[in-house]
Design a protein around this motif. Structure first.
Motif, PDB file in Angstrom:
ATOM      1  N   LYS A 100       0.808  -1.224   0.000  1.00 16.34           N
ATOM      2  CA  LYS A 100       0.000   0.000   0.000  1.00 16.34           C
ATOM      3  C   LYS A 100       0.839   1.270   0.000  1.00 16.34           C
ATOM      4  N   THR A 101       2.135   1.170   0.238  1.00 14.55           N
ATOM      5  CA  THR A 101       2.985   2.361   0.248  1.00 14.55           C
ATOM      6  C   THR A 101       3.575   2.663  -1.124  1.00 14.55           C
ATOM      7  N   MET A 102       3.433   1.774  -2.059  1.00 15.51           N
ATOM      8  CA  MET A 102       3.990   1.956  -3.403  1.00 15.51           C
ATOM      9  C   MET A 102       3.174   2.992  -4.163  1.00 15.51           C
ATOM     10  N   THR A 103       3.865   3.860  -4.895  1.00 17.27           N
ATOM     11  CA  THR A 103       3.161   4.847  -5.712  1.00 17.27           C
ATOM     12  C   THR A 103       2.629   4.167  -6.973  1.00 17.27           C
ATOM     13  N   LEU A 104       1.692   4.814  -7.610  1.00 23.60           N
ATOM     14  CA  LEU A 104       1.151   4.275  -8.855  1.00 23.60           C
ATOM     15  C   LEU A 104       2.230   4.218  -9.934  1.00 23.60           C
ATOM     16  N   GLU A 105       3.117   5.193  -9.928  1.00 25.81           N
ATOM     17  CA  GLU A 105       4.193   5.192 -10.914  1.00 25.81           C
ATOM     18  C   GLU A 105       5.124   3.997 -10.709  1.00 25.81           C
ATOM     19  N   GLU A 106       5.487   3.733  -9.460  1.00 21.66           N
ATOM     20  CA  GLU A 106       6.345   2.586  -9.162  1.00 21.66           C
ATOM     21  C   GLU A 106       5.655   1.278  -9.550  1.00 21.66           C
TER      22      GLU A 106
END
Length: 159
Positions: A100-106
């Motif tokens: 849940k901490t991952m960005t959409l870009e990542e």
């Protein structure tokens, strides 16, 4: 435990990819045998006996059966490899959802990288196997006339 399951799917994918490579070789070998059998048919003359013609026909029939079987096995191996790659991708998507901490870009970058083998397996599944040698393309016009008879050969053998 999830890591072990993921590794087994990846190991299966490697095994299935090896089968694709192996079966591609079998298809090419079988295609060469069909070529030899067609040469035997092409070599028949008015002086050939009925037994010669029957032997040439039997060799062609056997070579075509081997070729058909090799193509079927290759297509099955390609399908298994594709399914393996889809399963690996789906497992990875599940892992991405958990972070849940991952960005959409990542997430997009990682998913794109993991999608590449799925796309490659899909393209491999869709392609046809072409077994040609460069020197065959430069042979004389005599071979071109023989190539025409090869296109007609399998249909005549089935009649």
């Amino acid at each position: 435990m999830a890591l072990a399951a993921c590794q087994s799917v990846e190991k299966k994918a490697v095994t299935d990819q090896a089968k694709v490579v192996s079966n591609s070789g079998l298809v090419c070998t079988a295609a060469a045998e069909v070529e030899k059998a067609l040469d035997k048919v092409d070599d028949l003359t008015t002086a050939s006996t009925v037994a010669d013609a029957e032997a040439a026909g039997a060799a062609l029939k056997k070579a075509l059966a081997t070729f058909d079987q090799a193509e079927t096995e290759l297509q099955t191996a390609k399908l298994k490899e594709y399914r393996d790659q889809v399963e690996i991708y789906e497992k990875f998507v599940g892992e991405i959802r958990q972070n849940k901490t991952m960005t959409l870009e990542e997430a997009a970058k990682q998913l794109k990288a993991k999608a590449a083998p799925v796309i490659a397996a899909h393209e491999q599944l869709a392609e046809t196997t072409a077994c040609i040698e460069v020197e065959e393309l430069t042979d004389s016009s005599d071979d071109r006339s023989r190539d025409t008879s090869k296109d007609d050969g399998p249909e005549k053998a089935d009649s």
